[in-house]
Structure formats: C-alpha cells, structure tokens
Design a protein around this motif. Sequence first.
Motif, mmCIF file in Angstrom:
data_model
loop_
_atom_site.group_PDB
_atom_site.id
_atom_site.type_symbol
_atom_site.label_atom_id
_atom_site.label_comp_id
_atom_site.label_asym_id
_atom_site.label_seq_id
_atom_site.Cartn_x
_atom_site.Cartn_y
_atom_site.Cartn_z
ATOM 1 N N PRO A 112 -22.533 15.873 3.677
ATOM 2 C CA PRO A 112 -22.181 14.690 2.608
ATOM 3 C C PRO A 112 -23.173 13.749 2.317
ATOM 4 O O PRO A 112 -24.145 13.403 3.293
ATOM 5 N N GLY A 113 -23.286 13.384 1.025
ATOM 6 C CA GLY A 113 -24.509 12.616 0.695
ATOM 7 C C GLY A 113 -25.980 13.103 0.625
ATOM 8 O O GLY A 113 -26.910 12.480 0.313
ATOM 9 N N GLU A 114 -26.195 14.187 0.960
ATOM 10 C CA GLU A 114 -27.330 14.761 1.077
ATOM 11 C C GLU A 114 -28.247 14.801 -0.258
ATOM 12 O O GLU A 114 -29.348 14.668 -0.140
ATOM 13 N N PHE A 115 -27.836 15.037 -1.463
ATOM 14 C CA PHE A 115 -28.352 14.924 -2.577
ATOM 15 C C PHE A 115 -29.182 13.523 -2.779
ATOM 16 O O PHE A 115 -30.062 13.600 -3.052
ATOM 17 N N THR A 116 -28.215 12.490 -2.600
ATOM 18 C CA THR A 116 -28.729 11.258 -2.622
ATOM 19 C C THR A 116 -29.687 11.023 -1.605
ATOM 20 O O THR A 116 -30.775 10.184 -1.893
ATOM 21 N N LYS A 117 -29.455 11.480 -0.341
ATOM 22 C CA LYS A 117 -30.453 11.259 0.896
ATOM 23 C C LYS A 117 -31.710 11.790 0.469
ATOM 24 O O LYS A 117 -32.888 11.265 0.736
ATOM 25 N N ILE A 438 -29.267 5.165 11.068
ATOM 26 C CA ILE A 438 -28.633 4.250 10.126
ATOM 27 C C ILE A 438 -28.595 5.265 8.699
ATOM 28 O O ILE A 438 -27.439 5.077 8.000
ATOM 29 N N LEU A 439 -29.409 6.092 8.390
ATOM 30 C CA LEU A 439 -29.380 6.902 7.403
ATOM 31 C C LEU A 439 -28.169 7.674 7.328
ATOM 32 O O LEU A 439 -27.217 7.985 6.430
ATOM 33 N N ASN A 440 -27.893 8.212 8.583
ATOM 34 C CA ASN A 440 -26.699 9.323 8.839
ATOM 35 C C ASN A 440 -25.622 8.459 8.802
ATOM 36 O O ASN A 440 -24.473 8.868 8.181
ATOM 37 N N ASN A 441 -25.326 7.311 8.962
ATOM 38 C CA ASN A 441 -24.083 6.554 9.039
ATOM 39 C C ASN A 441 -23.843 6.146 7.540
ATOM 40 O O ASN A 441 -22.837 6.163 7.015
ATOM 41 N N ILE A 442 -24.800 5.844 6.810
ATOM 42 C CA ILE A 442 -24.843 5.638 5.165
ATOM 43 C C ILE A 442 -24.336 6.786 4.539
ATOM 44 O O ILE A 442 -23.186 6.792 3.779
ATOM 45 N N PHE A 443 -24.904 7.639 4.740
ATOM 46 C CA PHE A 443 -24.836 8.774 3.678
ATOM 47 C C PHE A 443 -23.419 9.901 4.201
ATOM 48 O O PHE A 443 -23.024 10.575 3.402
ATOM 49 N N SER A 444 -23.119 9.853 5.706
ATOM 50 C CA SER A 444 -22.145 10.410 5.807
ATOM 51 C C SER A 444 -20.840 9.799 5.187
ATOM 52 O O SER A 444 -19.615 10.447 5.086
ATOM 53 N N LYS A 445 -20.594 8.731 4.547
ATOM 54 C CA LYS A 445 -19.614 8.232 3.990
ATOM 55 C C LYS A 445 -19.560 8.581 2.228
ATOM 56 O O LYS A 445 -18.530 8.314 1.699
#
Length: 450
Positions: A112-117, A438-445
């Motif tokens: 989830p969100g890995e492209f934006t990450k 922090i990053l994982n929490n943000i992009f997991s959504k």
Amino acid sequence: MFYNEDTITASATNPGTGAISVVRISGKESFGIVDKIFDGKLKISNALSHTIHYGKIIDSGNVIDDVLVALFRSPNSYTGEDSCEISSHGSAYIVKKIIELLVDQGARLAEPGEFTKRAFLNGKIDLAQAEAVADVISSSTEASLKGARNQLDGVLSAKVGELRKGLISVLSLLELELDFVEEEIEFVPLKEVKKKINQFVREIEKLMNTFHYGKVIRDGVNVVIAGKPNVGKSSILNFLLKESRAIVSKTPGTTRDVIREDIDIDGYLFRLFDTAGIRFTSDDVEREGVERSRDKVKNADVILFINDSTYGYDNEVYEEIKKLNTSANIITIFNKCDLKSINSMKSEINVSAKTGEGMERLLELMKARVDDEKIYTEKSAVVTNIRHYDALKKAKEKLHNAIIAIDEKLSGEFVSVDLRQGTDYLGEIIGEVTSDDILNNIFSKFCIGK
C-alpha cells in the motif's frame, strides 16, 4: 533509511469492470519486464520517455488484450524511477492476468502506498506532500480538494521549511559559541536569541490556529440534529436531503438509532446525524438510542437544536446539550412554524420542514459557521493533518523550554538542546527527520496502486 530496489507492480484503478484499467510498474527492471509480455512496433526499452505505444499483451503466444503503454524514464517520473502504465480494457480478469505476467517476469506486488513512498524517498515530493496525495484521492467536495491541493502544491511545506531554516540558523550560532566557550566569545546575545525564538513561536501558533478550519475542509463538519422527541428532527433531515431517509411519525421515539447522511453545501461537506430524542425512557432500545444521541452531541461541531414552535423553547434539553458539548456552535431552531406558534425570543430561525419555509436560511446559517473559521487565503498554509498539528505543538513546547532556559540564565548548551528538538519536530512534518515506523504508518493507509 532502507530503500528497496525491487521492481513493483499493482493496479492503479479500482477493482471491478470498467471501460479501462491501468496497471503500474516501477523500478529499474520495468522496461525489460514489460518488453517480455508486450508486442508492439517498438520495444519499450528503446522508446523515448513520456511516449505512449500501442500493442498487445501476449502470454505464450496468446493475445490477452490490446493495450497502450505509457513509459517514463528516471528521474522524470512520479516515483523517480523507470516506470510504465499499461492501459487495458477494464475486465477484472485482464488486469489480474497482466499483473500475474509481470510478476512471473520478475516484478513483485506493490505494498500500500509504495509508489508514493518511492516518490518521497527519491526526493520527488516531501512527506507532507505525500500525505496530501491520499487527501486528493479521498476528497469529496470542492473545499476538501482545494485543501489537499494547497498541501500537495507545497504551501505548508514551504512555511514549515522556512521556520526550520530560521531555527537552524539560530541554533548554528549557539552551537558555534559552545566551541569557543573558554574564550567567552558571544556570537549573538541571548536576549536577541529569545526575541527570535518568540517570533518563531508566534508563527507556529498561527499555523496551529488554522487546524480547526483545516479539519473542516478535510473531514467535513459534524452536524447533530438534536432535541426532544417529535419536534421534527427527522423531517428536517429528510428536507435537507430531499429524500425520505428517516421514518417520520407522530409517535414520539420513532428514531431509535443515529442516522448519518452527507450533504454538500457550497463545496463544504456536512455530515448530518439525526438522533433519537433526548429524554428519559424506560424502553431499553430507546434508552440505548438516547445514549448514542448524547455521544454524537459530545463530538459535534455544529448542533441544530430543534424546538417545536407549538410548545415553545425547551431550556432543560438546551442545558443538557451545553453540558455535553461546551465548544460546539448551537443553532436554535423552531420547527413547525406553519402551525400556530408560541412567540419565543430565543430562536435564531423559524422553519417548517413541511413547507420549506426558512430552510434556505438554515443552510446559510450552517455555512456561516464554516466561514467564521475561514482565516486564510488559498495561498496560505493550512494545517489539515493531526500528525502535523501534534508536531507543531511539540515544537512549540520545546521552544518555550528554550525561552525558560534563557530566562533562568542557563548555559547555551541547554538552550541548544531544546532548539534542536524543536527543529527536529518541524522536520518530521516534511520528512527531513523521520523513521521507518512513521513512514510505514503513513503509507499503509494508501490504496495499493498509489
């Protein structure tokens, strides 16, 4: 920070049948992997960046679908990596098959969100802008879209970066003095340092003060319709929605659970909650409904306090509402004004859910509660995210500690520690200082394909 160089793939469009679907692939092996399943006039590996190519997706000689492949070469892509977007027909089976073929050739499924990450990790956007991407996707009104665009365009990031840069400048002078402490060289008087810190505190407070409005444009306004039973709460909800969403009856206590519906008023989202009448009841089910009503009142931004104009103002219910929520805006309304009414000086507005009289005025009053919060222009920085607000709050506390250290005539080392921590909290907003947690929490959504 660990950076995974795998080539990733996922569907960028919602699952289900549609006219077209888009499958993304990003990473250094993207072009080679696509070439193994794509049959066109030109190999993707040899094509120019930002071009689109027609061809067919092939599986063991069998044609799966006619597609268009858009390619973007590093660093001029969304992720900053070599990437492709494959547009196919919108069959769920075709999309699944294309992704399977890409995985078979060496890609892996994106998280989830890995492209934006990856866009963040490659310096294409900062962390606040990355979070705004999710807000753009979830925006449902003009106001929420404008707020998300404001953050995505970097308005908040620029302001936070400016504050952080100023603090680092002061901090650098203090830490330089520590290297010359034995020579007693003072590069900047502590009195001047205190003045500058106070300026930063005021700027942080200005940002924090935008958060209430930021929540409104991002999440909408929670509007609770409250009052005694049978005053017309459900009728007002139905009129605002222009449909019979709630059951209306002359029998008190018809509404036994909270009904929620959303409406758009001039670009702002209003979440309407029709509640059970607030009263004492011995009925277990109705009592549960009344308790849920009280819970909604506690968390309301705006409360439509409905009274029956044929009975007059109910001060007992009003006092209970005020006790449950001391900060909400309360609009006092007398319903059933088409009937013979008792005169009351406590009403903000008289309405009739039956005839529609006064309802336009009610909508104006609801919107005015939002406009009262509007303290910025579209080019001003606005805080819409609780994570950003908490970081600003912590930064402000650290700056206050630095001021206290100066007032107590402590050494520059103590002042420096607090300023450094305050600077780090500002850095957390834009990702200059962060952690994998922090990053994982943000992009997991995020959704998978973004």
